[in-house]
Design a protein around this motif. Structure first.
Motif, PDB file in Angstrom:
ATOM      1  N   ARG A  97       2.487   5.607 -39.751  1.00 34.85           N
ATOM      2  CA  ARG A  97       2.883   5.262 -41.120  1.00 34.85           C
ATOM      3  C   ARG A  97       3.773   4.033 -41.145  1.00 34.85           C
ATOM      4  NH1 ARG A  97       5.277   9.938 -44.894  1.00 34.85           N
ATOM      5  NH2 ARG A  97       3.115  10.608 -44.603  1.00 34.85           N
ATOM      6  N   ARG A  98       4.764   4.004 -40.253  1.00 36.28           N
ATOM      7  CA  ARG A  98       5.673   2.847 -40.253  1.00 36.28           C
ATOM      8  C   ARG A  98       4.954   1.575 -39.832  1.00 36.28           C
ATOM      9  NH1 ARG A  98       9.876   1.197 -35.839  1.00 36.28           N
ATOM     10  NH2 ARG A  98      10.678  -0.712 -36.786  1.00 36.28           N
ATOM     11  N   LEU A  99       4.076   1.666 -38.835  1.00 38.58           N
ATOM     12  CA  LEU A  99       3.346   0.481 -38.379  1.00 38.58           C
ATOM     13  C   LEU A  99       2.547  -0.116 -39.532  1.00 38.58           C
ATOM     14  CD1 LEU A  99       2.857  -1.038 -35.626  1.00 38.58           C
ATOM     15  CD2 LEU A  99       0.659   0.143 -35.562  1.00 38.58           C
ATOM     16  N   ARG A 100       1.862   0.728 -40.287  1.00 36.01           N
ATOM     17  CA  ARG A 100       1.083   0.237 -41.421  1.00 36.01           C
ATOM     18  C   ARG A 100       1.995  -0.347 -42.504  1.00 36.01           C
ATOM     19  NH1 ARG A 100      -2.854   5.456 -41.396  1.00 36.01           N
ATOM     20  NH2 ARG A 100      -4.514   4.601 -40.086  1.00 36.01           N
ATOM     21  N   ARG A 101       3.056   0.374 -42.817  1.00 33.71           N
ATOM     22  CA  ARG A 101       3.960  -0.074 -43.875  1.00 33.71           C
ATOM     23  C   ARG A 101       4.588  -1.426 -43.552  1.00 33.71           C
ATOM     24  NH1 ARG A 101       7.502   3.758 -43.523  1.00 33.71           N
ATOM     25  NH2 ARG A 101       9.148   2.561 -42.504  1.00 33.71           N
ATOM     26  N   GLU A 102       4.953  -1.607 -42.271  1.00 34.25           N
ATOM     27  CA  GLU A 102       5.672  -2.820 -41.879  1.00 34.25           C
ATOM     28  C   GLU A 102       4.747  -4.022 -41.676  1.00 34.25           C
ATOM     29  OE1 GLU A 102       8.877  -3.292 -41.522  1.00 34.25           O
ATOM     30  OE2 GLU A 102       9.734  -1.292 -41.544  1.00 34.25           O
ATOM     31  N   LEU A 103       3.475  -3.791 -41.316  1.00 39.44           N
ATOM     32  CA  LEU A 103       2.608  -4.900 -40.928  1.00 39.44           C
ATOM     33  C   LEU A 103       1.627  -5.353 -41.998  1.00 39.44           C
ATOM     34  CD1 LEU A 103       1.716  -4.192 -37.184  1.00 39.44           C
ATOM     35  CD2 LEU A 103       3.434  -5.735 -38.126  1.00 39.44           C
ATOM     36  N   VAL A 104       1.145  -4.449 -42.815  1.00 43.92           N
ATOM     37  CA  VAL A 104       0.152  -4.857 -43.813  1.00 43.92           C
ATOM     38  C   VAL A 104       0.776  -5.873 -44.778  1.00 43.92           C
ATOM     39  CG1 VAL A 104      -1.266  -4.090 -45.755  1.00 43.92           C
ATOM     40  CG2 VAL A 104      -1.197  -2.743 -43.648  1.00 43.92           C
ATOM     41  N   GLY A 105       0.086  -6.989 -44.946  1.00 42.91           N
ATOM     42  CA  GLY A 105       0.571  -8.074 -45.786  1.00 42.91           C
ATOM     43  C   GLY A 105       1.347  -9.134 -45.038  1.00 42.91           C
ATOM     44  N   ARG A 106       1.674  -8.890 -43.772  1.00 44.31           N
ATOM     45  CA  ARG A 106       2.428  -9.865 -42.983  1.00 44.31           C
ATOM     46  C   ARG A 106       1.498 -10.905 -42.363  1.00 44.31           C
ATOM     47  NH1 ARG A 106       7.643  -9.636 -44.553  1.00 44.31           N
ATOM     48  NH2 ARG A 106       8.485  -7.505 -44.459  1.00 44.31           N
ATOM     49  N   ARG A 107       2.046 -12.089 -42.148  1.00 47.06           N
ATOM     50  CA  ARG A 107       1.277 -13.168 -41.552  1.00 47.06           C
ATOM     51  C   ARG A 107       1.723 -13.360 -40.099  1.00 47.06           C
ATOM     52  NH1 ARG A 107      -1.888 -16.721 -44.115  1.00 47.06           N
ATOM     53  NH2 ARG A 107      -0.938 -16.224 -46.153  1.00 47.06           N
ATOM     54  N   LEU A 108       0.746 -13.461 -39.201  1.00 48.22           N
ATOM     55  CA  LEU A 108       1.051 -13.607 -37.778  1.00 48.22           C
ATOM     56  C   LEU A 108       1.532 -15.016 -37.459  1.00 48.22           C
ATOM     57  CD1 LEU A 108      -1.991 -11.648 -36.333  1.00 48.22           C
ATOM     58  CD2 LEU A 108       0.401 -11.103 -35.848  1.00 48.22           C
ATOM     59  N   GLY A 109       2.558 -15.094 -36.596  1.00 50.19           N
ATOM     60  CA  GLY A 109       3.083 -16.371 -36.150  1.00 50.19           C
ATOM     61  C   GLY A 109       2.569 -16.728 -34.764  1.00 50.19           C
ATOM     62  N   GLU A 110       3.224 -17.684 -34.132  1.00 53.20           N
ATOM     63  CA  GLU A 110       2.820 -18.167 -32.809  1.00 53.20           C
ATOM     64  C   GLU A 110       3.270 -17.169 -31.739  1.00 53.20           C
ATOM     65  OE1 GLU A 110       0.941 -20.869 -30.253  1.00 53.20           O
ATOM     66  OE2 GLU A 110       1.044 -20.926 -32.446  1.00 53.20           O
ATOM     67  N   PRO A 111       2.344 -16.620 -30.952  1.00 50.01           N
ATOM     68  CA  PRO A 111       2.730 -15.630 -29.941  1.00 50.01           C
ATOM     69  C   PRO A 111       3.318 -16.283 -28.701  1.00 50.01           C
ATOM     70  CG  PRO A 111       0.376 -16.004 -29.843  1.00 50.01           C
ATOM     71  CD  PRO A 111       0.889 -16.829 -30.993  1.00 50.01           C
ATOM     72  N   ARG A 112       4.072 -15.488 -27.964  1.00 52.29           N
ATOM     73  CA  ARG A 112       4.593 -15.941 -26.677  1.00 52.29           C
ATOM     74  C   ARG A 112       4.445 -14.813 -25.662  1.00 52.29           C
ATOM     75  NH1 ARG A 112       9.809 -14.078 -25.430  1.00 52.29           N
ATOM     76  NH2 ARG A 112      10.892 -13.014 -27.143  1.00 52.29           N
ATOM     77  N   ARG A 113       4.498 -15.183 -24.400  1.00 50.92           N
ATOM     78  CA  ARG A 113       4.361 -14.217 -23.316  1.00 50.92           C
ATOM     79  C   ARG A 113       5.586 -14.283 -22.430  1.00 50.92           C
ATOM     80  NH1 ARG A 113       3.978 -14.853 -18.478  1.00 50.92           N
ATOM     81  NH2 ARG A 113       3.555 -17.080 -18.761  1.00 50.92           N
ATOM     82  N   HIS A 114       6.026 -13.144 -21.946  1.00 47.03           N
ATOM     83  CA  HIS A 114       7.062 -13.099 -20.914  1.00 47.03           C
ATOM     84  C   HIS A 114       6.596 -12.108 -19.860  1.00 47.03           C
ATOM     85  CE1 HIS A 114      11.247 -13.776 -19.486  1.00 47.03           C
ATOM     86  NE2 HIS A 114      10.958 -12.681 -18.816  1.00 47.03           N
ATOM     87  N   GLY A 115       6.274 -12.616 -18.682  1.00 49.00           N
ATOM     88  CA  GLY A 115       5.729 -11.746 -17.646  1.00 49.00           C
ATOM     89  C   GLY A 115       4.435 -11.121 -18.110  1.00 49.00           C
ATOM     90  N   LYS A 116       4.381  -9.800 -18.072  1.00 48.88           N
ATOM     91  CA  LYS A 116       3.186  -9.063 -18.485  1.00 48.88           C
ATOM     92  C   LYS A 116       3.258  -8.597 -19.933  1.00 48.88           C
ATOM     93  CE  LYS A 116       2.722  -7.248 -13.763  1.00 48.88           C
ATOM     94  NZ  LYS A 116       2.564  -6.030 -12.944  1.00 48.88           N
ATOM     95  N   TRP A 117       4.273  -9.049 -20.662  1.00 51.58           N
ATOM     96  CA  TRP A 117       4.468  -8.640 -22.054  1.00 51.58           C
ATOM     97  C   TRP A 117       4.012  -9.748 -22.990  1.00 51.58           C
ATOM     98  CZ3 TRP A 117       6.812  -3.956 -23.696  1.00 51.58           C
ATOM     99  CH2 TRP A 117       7.308  -3.149 -22.655  1.00 51.58           C
ATOM    100  N   LEU A 118       3.447  -9.343 -24.123  1.00 52.53           N
ATOM    101  CA  LEU A 118       3.010 -10.285 -25.148  1.00 52.53           C
ATOM    102  C   LEU A 118       3.784 -10.000 -26.432  1.00 52.53           C
ATOM    103  CD1 LEU A 118       1.030 -12.536 -25.947  1.00 52.53           C
ATOM    104  CD2 LEU A 118      -0.619 -10.750 -26.555  1.00 52.53           C
ATOM    105  N   VAL A 119       4.423 -11.032 -26.961  1.00 54.82           N
ATOM    106  CA  VAL A 119       5.271 -10.907 -28.141  1.00 54.82           C
ATOM    107  C   VAL A 119       4.582 -11.614 -29.302  1.00 54.82           C
ATOM    108  CG1 VAL A 119       7.545 -11.404 -29.109  1.00 54.82           C
ATOM    109  CG2 VAL A 119       7.319 -10.825 -26.678  1.00 54.82           C
TER     110      VAL A 119
END
Length: 259
Positions: A40-62
């Motif tokens: 529920r929170r994931l949907r509430r927080e993300l729907v309608g948001r615009r994705l920005g420029e991603p970055r990586r640190h090690g094996k993690w993707l932000v």
């Protein structure tokens, strides 16, 4: 297991598929991949948001948006794919971000050992990433020497310790040590400066070659390309390769080339 080059490839998938696009729906097909956030929170927080420029640190993707940030870890079997609405959803597609312009970001993961986090601030992103060491890609030699020299344990275990260096896994570590002519079981604190410099140089060469392919390439001139042969031979000297366990992981090396 996805390592630094794989995750750099996922970053490019996210950048080309998602950057600047708006999330119109969040399809959670398996909540078992969510970490510290509800459906529920994931949907509430993300729907309608615009994705920005991603970055990586090690094996993690932000993956920042104009609101919260999605943080991905791909575990043993995770991957990120760009698809359209016409592409059939696969059995192990656990999370689908539906974007405008008929784009879909699909997180596919068979084993679900890691997953997807949601961070509301830069501080929260830092908390999720925890005590990661500096990213292995482009790490200066002096920083590498400071972090690795004198460490307890086998050098391969030190290279794979994400709190020392972020991004190296089993395949990369074996490849780097083979090129540096250092056995994976050698104690890191017993290595002299010349050996550590060779390891750093090999790390740079391997990562620069692997990142453009978005994987650790199984080339026949690489240890990686021989390790799974029935009777593997060293690409350099032609002698038999050995296989054993180092820190619970399978290590492959050449006893003639690596000491």
């Amino acid at each position: 297991m996805p390592e630094l080059p794989d995750v750099e490839g996922f970053r490019e998938v996210l950048r080309s598929c998602g950057t600047g696009r708006r999330i119109t729906a969040v399809d959670v097909r398996d909540a078992g991949v969510l970490r510290g956030v509800t459906v529920r929170r994931l949907r509430r927080e993300l729907v309608g948001r615009r994705l920005g420029e991603p970055r990586r640190h090690g094996k993690w993707l932000v993956a920042p948006t104009d609101g919260p940030t999605v943080v991905w870890h791909f575990g043993m079997t995770g991957l990120l794919m760009c698809a359209s609405s016409d592409d059939p959803v696969a059995e192990h597609d656990r999370l689908v971000l539906v974007l405008d312009d008929d784009h879909r970001l699909r997180y596919r993961d068979q084993r679900k050992l890691q997953g997807v986090h949601l961070a509301g601030s830069d501080e929260a992103v830092g908390h999720i990433l925890g005590d990661l060491g500096p990213d292995a890609l482009g790490l200066p030699q002096v920083s590498f020497l400071e972090r690795v020299a004198g460490r307890r344990g086998a050098v391969k275990n030190v290279l794979m310790d994400q709190s020392v260096l972020a991004g190296l896994g089993n395949l990369l570590s074996d490849e780097i040590l083979w090129r540096a002519r250092v056995a994976p079981s050698r104690p890191a604190r017993d290595l002299d400066e010349a050996e550590l410099r060779r390891i750093h140089a090999a790390m740079g060469r391997v990562l620069r070659s692997a990142v453009p392919t978005a994987r650790v390439p199984p080339r026949r001139t690489w240890l990686t390309g021989r390790r799974d042969d029935p009777d593997p031979l060293c690409p350099r000297c032609g002698g038999p390769l050995r296989s054993d366990r180092t820190g619970g992981r399978r290590s492959v090396w050449c006893p003639a080339c690596q000491d």
